[in-house]
Design an enzyme around this catalytic site. Structure first.
Site, PDB file in Angstrom:
ATOM      1  N   LYS A 144       0.529  -1.513   0.139  1.00 44.23           N
ATOM      2  CA  LYS A 144       0.434  -0.257  -0.506  1.00 44.23           C
ATOM      3  C   LYS A 144       0.936   1.006   0.298  1.00 44.23           C
ATOM      4  CE  LYS A 144      -2.146  -0.412   4.074  1.00 44.23           C
ATOM      5  NZ  LYS A 144      -1.661  -2.439   4.116  1.00 44.23           N
ATOM      6  N   GLU A 165       2.425   5.868   9.834  1.00 41.70           N
ATOM      7  CA  GLU A 165       2.615   4.708  10.502  1.00 41.70           C
ATOM      8  C   GLU A 165       4.687   4.808  10.339  1.00 41.70           C
ATOM      9  OE1 GLU A 165       1.932   0.007   9.731  1.00 41.70           O
ATOM     10  OE2 GLU A 165       2.025   1.550   7.852  1.00 41.70           O
ATOM     11  N   GLY A 200     -18.713   0.063   7.480  1.00 40.43           N
ATOM     12  CA  GLY A 200     -18.497   0.711   6.460  1.00 40.43           C
ATOM     13  C   GLY A 200     -19.005   0.854   5.940  1.00 40.43           C
ATOM     14  N   LYS A 253     -14.798   0.046  -6.452  1.00 38.58           N
ATOM     15  CA  LYS A 253     -15.083   1.332  -6.478  1.00 38.58           C
ATOM     16  C   LYS A 253     -15.327   2.253  -7.337  1.00 38.58           C
ATOM     17  CE  LYS A 253     -18.477   4.348  -3.798  1.00 38.58           C
ATOM     18  NZ  LYS A 253     -18.826   4.512  -2.447  1.00 38.58           N
TER      19      LYS A 253
END
Length: 490
Positions: free
Chosen positions: A233, A258, A404, A440
């Site tokens: 990622k 991070e 969600g 999406k």
């Protein structure tokens, strides 16, 4: 003649404009003549009622008695009743406010003193300007009061202050209802503008097949880039940031929650120099010519408009404040957040993990829309994405971790799929194979894009480019003087 206002009992949190004005030696912004001009025109002409109710609210009237008259007219209009001196008098009497406004004589005076109802639009403009000024005073007062609170979080305070000032202006700007013909004309102009643009309409990703689907990262979009840990990622996000900043000189902000800024830059140095990651990390030694190669190839990266913030545990409100400043001061056109689940949400939602992540997701989308820049937010996937049988181990939207609402808020969701990571391939050649899955896309098509991940260079390459590079290497070796008949292509 302006109506004298009587002091009214104020709510605890209301701003006392009279006291503030006296303290500052100034009169609160007001235009009582314009207030009376609007009310008088409304009593005389039905079209003025429509114009005023479409633009003004009771808060636009500084004088409390003028405000009560406007509210009575608003109620009559809601009830589809005629509006004139008699009906407004009746409504005020029904509300037991007739005496407070000065009786019937006040309404008579209002209707008689209007010079021309045609001037109502000018009066409305004046009232809106005065309202904005009073709202700015109120916002400033609330900011001042909050700033004295020792327990206040400074980052939240900055965000609230910016929002209050913005709202003070936006609350008094109303959009007109438009007919579809005018909207089509504007849409046609936009289509013409887009057709005249050579290339992409958004921020380029640097990958031709990705850009063919997205037309670049579009302003105000929230793009979620998701994968399991160690799949790539951060590497892919750095590639996107580097391509925009170095190749296209587009200002990019990278928020890393991070990894430290040094770690990120070393990854970029590996990608940019073409040297192995081991040599940049220091586990292998650099030779003299490699130092020259490193210095030469890092020059474009050093000049690139890429801004890195490595604040750990960044609060979402601190992020908003920093993002606003970067867009304003550095003209940033793309923001990357690595990664969403490490961001701190509202204090009141601590311990309610799903709600906290949902609040962070909503705020990221709202920030992208407010600043009109695309935000790419990295996200973790749940374990079920690698435990699921079937679908060749490919992640699904339901795998987005902890909320969600991430799927709901996102304009685009992109997955990184590595077949070898989920045990779908064991061969050395297939270890590089990756797929970018656009699962999406609110404003376009979805699709799958084959890529290769060069871990030694921390770089993703499109499949066609990888084949071309391999062919070039083979050709180069065949033309080499040292190439022997028994030498294999490894």
């Amino acid at each position: 003649m302006a109506i004298e206002s009587k002091p009214q009992r104020r709510k605890k949190d209301d701003v006392d404009f009279e006291s503030l004005g006296a303290e500052l030696g100034n009169t609160p912004p007001q235009a009582l003549d314009a207030e009376e001009g609007v009310l008088g025109a409304m009593l005389l002409e039905p079209s003025c009622v429509e114009a005023a109710l479409g633009e003004l609210s009771p808060a636009c009237f500084y004088d409390p008695r003028n405000r009560m008259i406007f509210e009575a007219i608003t109620l009559l209009d809601y009830e589809h009743s005629p509006i004139d001196k008699i009906t407004v008098t009746g409504k005020l009497r029904q509300q037991k406010k007739l005496e407070e406004v000065g009786g019937t004589i006040t309404l008579v005076n209002l209707s008689e003193k209007v010079g021309s109802a045609a001037h109502v639009e000018y009066y409305i403009k004046i009232l809106k300007q005065k309202t904005i000024q009073r709202d700015l005073i109120k916002a400033s007062y609330e900011i001042l009061k909050d700033s004295y609170d020792e327990s206040a979080n400074v980052d939240e305070l900055i965000d609230k202050a910016q929002t209050k000032v913005y709202d003070a202006v936006q609350n008094n700007i109303k959009r007109d209802v438009r007919d579809i013909g005018s909207i089509i004309s504007e849409a046609m102009e936009d289509i013409g503008r887009m057709q005249s643009i050579e290339g992409l309409s958004g921020v380029p990703s640097g990958f031709s097949k990705v850009d063919a689907i997205t037309s670049g990262w579009q302003p105000s979009d929230l793009i979620i880039l998701a994968a399991r840990p160690s799949v790539g990622k951060t590497a892919f996000a750095l590639n996107l940031a580097r391509n925009a900043a170095v190749d296209h000189h587009i200002p990019v902000a990278f928020f890393s929650l991070e990894m430290s800024s040094i770690q990120l830059v070393k990854r970029l140095m590996t990608t940019e120099s073409g040297l192995s990651a081991d040599k940049i990390k220091g586990s292998a030694k650099l030779h003299g010519d490699e130092w020259d190669q490193l210095n030469l190839r890092l020059k474009p990266l050093a000049k690139a408009p890429l801004y890195i913030d490595d604040t750990p545990g960044l609060h979402i409100m601190e992020f908003r404040a920093k993002a606003k400043n970067l867009v304003k001061q550095k003209n940033v056109k793309l923001i990357v957040v690595d990664y969403l689940q490490l961001m701190q949400g509202p204090v009141e939602m601590r311990g309610l993990r799903e709600q906290e992540v949902a609040a962070v997701s909503r705020t990221l989308k709202a920030t992208a829309k407010e600043l009109d820049v695309p935000i790419i937010a990295l996200s973790q996937l749940s374990r079920q994405s690698v435990q699921r049988e079937g679908a060749k181990g490919k992640p699904q939207l339901s795998d987005l971790r902890e909320s969600g609402s991430i799927e709901q808020d996102a304009d685009m969701v992109i997955f990184i799929h590595r077949p070898d990571y989920v045990g779908m391939s064991d061969s050395l050649e297939d270890r590089e194979r990756s797929q970018i899955l656009i699962a999406k896309h609110r404003n376009g098509e979805t699709g799958e894009i084959d890529m290769r991940f060069r871990s030694d260079q921390v770089r993703f390459i499109e499949e066609d480019d990888a084949l071309n590079i391999q062919a070039s290497r083979v050709e180069s070796r065949m033309n080499s003087e040292d190439f022997g008949p028994d030498e294999s292509f490894q």
